[in-house]
Design an enzyme around this catalytic site. Sequence first.
Site, short mmCIF file in Angstrom:
data_model
loop_
_atom_site.label_atom_id
_atom_site.label_comp_id
_atom_site.label_asym_id
_atom_site.label_seq_id
_atom_site.Cartn_x
_atom_site.Cartn_y
_atom_site.Cartn_z
N LYS A 22 0.84 -1.22 0.00
CA LYS A 22 0.00 0.00 0.00
C LYS A 22 0.86 1.25 0.00
CE LYS A 22 -2.25 2.14 4.01
NZ LYS A 22 -1.58 3.27 4.30
N ASN A 23 1.85 1.30 0.92
CA ASN A 23 2.59 2.54 1.09
C ASN A 23 3.62 2.79 0.00
OD1 ASN A 23 0.97 3.04 3.24
ND2 ASN A 23 2.43 2.32 4.77
N ARG A 93 -4.06 10.16 3.90
CA ARG A 93 -2.83 10.86 4.26
C ARG A 93 -2.00 11.17 3.02
NH1 ARG A 93 -0.32 13.82 7.94
NH2 ARG A 93 1.90 13.51 7.99
N CYS A 117 -5.10 8.14 9.34
CA CYS A 117 -5.53 7.50 10.58
C CYS A 117 -5.19 8.40 11.78
CB CYS A 117 -4.83 6.15 10.76
SG CYS A 117 -5.41 4.91 9.61
N ARG A 122 0.28 14.14 13.33
CA ARG A 122 0.65 13.98 11.91
C ARG A 122 0.91 15.33 11.23
NH1 ARG A 122 -1.96 8.74 9.49
NH2 ARG A 122 0.18 8.49 8.79
N PRO A 123 1.86 16.07 11.76
CA PRO A 123 2.20 17.36 11.17
C PRO A 123 2.83 17.21 9.77
CG PRO A 123 3.82 16.74 12.80
CD PRO A 123 2.73 15.71 12.89
N ILE A 124 2.90 18.30 9.05
CA ILE A 124 3.56 18.26 7.73
C ILE A 124 4.63 19.33 7.63
CG2 ILE A 124 1.59 17.22 6.48
CD1 ILE A 124 0.87 20.04 5.52
N ASP A 125 5.17 19.73 8.77
CA ASP A 125 6.17 20.80 8.78
C ASP A 125 7.43 20.46 7.98
OD1 ASP A 125 6.35 18.91 11.02
OD2 ASP A 125 8.20 19.97 11.49
N GLN A 126 7.81 19.18 7.95
CA GLN A 126 9.01 18.80 7.19
C GLN A 126 8.76 18.87 5.68
OE1 GLN A 126 12.07 18.27 8.78
NE2 GLN A 126 10.79 19.07 10.45
N ASP A 306 3.83 0.11 12.06
CA ASP A 306 2.59 -0.42 11.45
C ASP A 306 2.32 -1.86 11.83
OD1 ASP A 306 2.91 1.41 8.29
OD2 ASP A 306 2.33 2.02 10.31
N ILE A 328 7.08 6.37 17.37
CA ILE A 328 6.80 7.12 16.13
C ILE A 328 5.55 7.98 16.26
CG2 ILE A 328 6.44 6.94 13.62
CD1 ILE A 328 9.15 5.80 14.46
N ARG A 398 -9.00 0.08 3.88
CA ARG A 398 -8.10 1.07 3.27
C ARG A 398 -6.75 0.46 2.97
NH1 ARG A 398 -7.66 6.40 6.58
NH2 ARG A 398 -6.04 6.59 5.01
C1 EPZ Z 1 3.73 6.72 6.48
O1 EPZ Z 1 3.00 7.75 7.13
C2 EPZ Z 1 2.76 5.58 6.33
N1 EPZ Z 1 1.62 6.00 5.51
C3 EPZ Z 1 2.29 5.11 7.70
O2 EPZ Z 1 1.50 3.96 7.48
C4 EPZ Z 1 3.49 4.72 8.54
O3 EPZ Z 1 3.05 4.40 9.85
C5 EPZ Z 1 4.48 5.88 8.62
O4 EPZ Z 1 4.84 6.29 7.28
C6 EPZ Z 1 5.76 5.49 9.36
O5 EPZ Z 1 6.35 4.40 8.73
C7 EPZ Z 1 1.78 6.06 4.17
O6 EPZ Z 1 2.84 5.77 3.63
C8 EPZ Z 1 0.57 6.48 3.37
P1 EPZ Z 1 5.98 9.82 8.71
P2 EPZ Z 1 3.63 9.24 7.22
O7 EPZ Z 1 5.94 11.10 7.98
O8 EPZ Z 1 4.41 9.49 6.00
C9 EPZ Z 1 6.53 12.95 12.21
C10 EPZ Z 1 -0.31 2.53 7.71
O9 EPZ Z 1 -0.81 1.97 8.71
N2 EPZ Z 1 6.46 13.98 11.16
O10 EPZ Z 1 7.07 8.85 8.48
O11 EPZ Z 1 2.56 10.16 7.62
C11 EPZ Z 1 5.20 12.26 12.44
O12 EPZ Z 1 4.41 13.00 13.37
C12 EPZ Z 1 0.11 3.98 7.84
O13 EPZ Z 1 -0.10 2.00 6.62
C13 EPZ Z 1 6.75 15.30 11.50
O14 EPZ Z 1 7.05 15.62 12.65
O15 EPZ Z 1 4.60 9.04 8.46
C14 EPZ Z 1 5.63 10.94 13.02
O16 EPZ Z 1 5.89 11.10 14.40
C15 EPZ Z 1 -0.18 4.56 9.20
N3 EPZ Z 1 6.70 16.25 10.52
C16 EPZ Z 1 6.96 10.65 12.31
O17 EPZ Z 1 7.38 11.90 11.77
C17 EPZ Z 1 6.38 15.94 9.22
O18 EPZ Z 1 6.37 16.85 8.37
C18 EPZ Z 1 6.84 9.64 11.18
O19 EPZ Z 1 5.85 10.13 10.28
C19 EPZ Z 1 6.09 14.59 8.90
C20 EPZ Z 1 6.14 13.62 9.88
#
Ligand code: EPZ
Length: 418
Positions: A22-23, A93, A117, A122-126, A306, A328, A398
């Site tokens: 999926k991812n 997402r 979810c 789930r910020p997007i600051d990065q 996950d 995480i 999903r």
């Molecule tokens: C992806 O989510 C996956 N989703 C998630 O899978 C997975 O749990 C996650 O990566 C971690 O492996 C998809 O690929 C669609 P991250 P993503 O950005 O990209 C923080 C599932 O069950 N962060 O790696 O949203 C965030 O808060 C789903 O299949 C920031 O601080 O995860 C978290 O603590 C659930 N700022 C950490 O990073 C940002 O701009 C990891 O988040 C982005 C993230």
Amino acid sequence: MDQFVITGGNRLVGEVEISGAKNAALGILSAALLVHGPCRIENVPNIADVRIFLNVAQKIGAVVEKVDEKAFYINSSGINSGQAVFSELRNIRSSYYLLGALICKTKCVEIPLPGGCNIGARPIDQHIKGFEALGAKVHLGAEKMTLSADKLIGTQIYMDVVTVGATINLMMAAVLADGVTVLENAAREPHIVDVANFLNMMGANIKGAGTNRIRITGVKELTGGKTYSIIPDQIEAGTFMIAAAATGGDVYIRNIIPEHMDPLCAKLIEMNVNITQEDDWIRVVRNKELMPTDVITLPYPGFPTDLQPQMGALMCLSNGECKITETIFENRLQYTDQLKKMKAKIKVDGNVAVIKGVGKLSGATVKALDLRAGAAMIIAGLFATGQTRVQNIEYIDRGYEEIEVKLNKLGANISREL
Ligand code: EPZ
């Protein structure tokens, strides 16, 4: 609301074929929008998030043709707009991948604020930091966000947090930028490598995917005309491996990349589960008492967050006390309240759950609070005594392709009630 009805107690025996990841699929289908011309993508999982994404791609001008249940032709040369503020994107997402995929083509991209979810803030600051470093402007509204740039200029970006989404998003944006972009402290998940391999096959110049430093040299255009097959889903595979262990079963998990399963295999072996593997399958046999173990979730190659809820369900069967530390997401232990409805003995303090093995659980009516929490409830229902009803299963759909069909083929007793 649809629900699964499960009668517990059956051992899972036989073999299950794992679907495309999926991812990886959500990243690759987005990356296909960068390509000028047709590309054929195979091993696409038939899951809700993918169906939503393909529908949105067509709405913005891509031609999407279904080849068969698992393969699609996508031709994005006709994309004429980056306006993607569609209601169906509100809950997923990966809508933010449209930003990185379209910005160089349409100069302006508009999407609903990313959903996903409810496992944390789930910020997007990065993502924003990276896009601005590349020269784009970001506008965050109450309901939507807009990214605009006449062109992107390659640069060095240090990611303050290891983030899968921002790594994939910025990697895509950098592919057609002018000059070289280096992503430092990048995430290393297998699906990041898969997206990079897809883009390189279409003519991109990406080096280092899978390490914490990814170097992208901008190119003028990506040409299509090629076929790419998505890697198998390590999380679906892990979910079935844990289900096999939880039911004292004997299951071959086929069409996988075994090394992606290393963190989980190590934990299952610590718990006294028998694991054997060859080049594209793993066999899980559990015929002894489960020993306790501890899990700390970390970015790949650490234990994947996950698979954390699914492990929580399995740990209820151990002959001791297990500890889960979720590093995480700050809200990914909420499923333990649902397990307690099934008589689990779990204490949660902050991001740590201590699970006392109780040897069995009792069937109950529980909720899928998110995608992987839902998978954990199914696993608990498979070994609980009596009947378990799992509600809100739209979350599960999903990310899992026909999970009840695959489980019934292995001897489970699970049915979908509309
Ligand atoms: C992806 O989510 C996956 N989703 C998630 O899978 C997975 O749990 C996650 O990566 C971690 O492996 C998809 O690929 C669609 P991250 P993503 O950005 O990209 C923080 C599932 O069950 N962060 O790696 O949203 C965030 O808060 C789903 O299949 C920031 O601080 O995860 C978290 O603590 C659930 N700022 C950490 O990073 C940002 O701009 C990891 O988040 C982005 C993230």
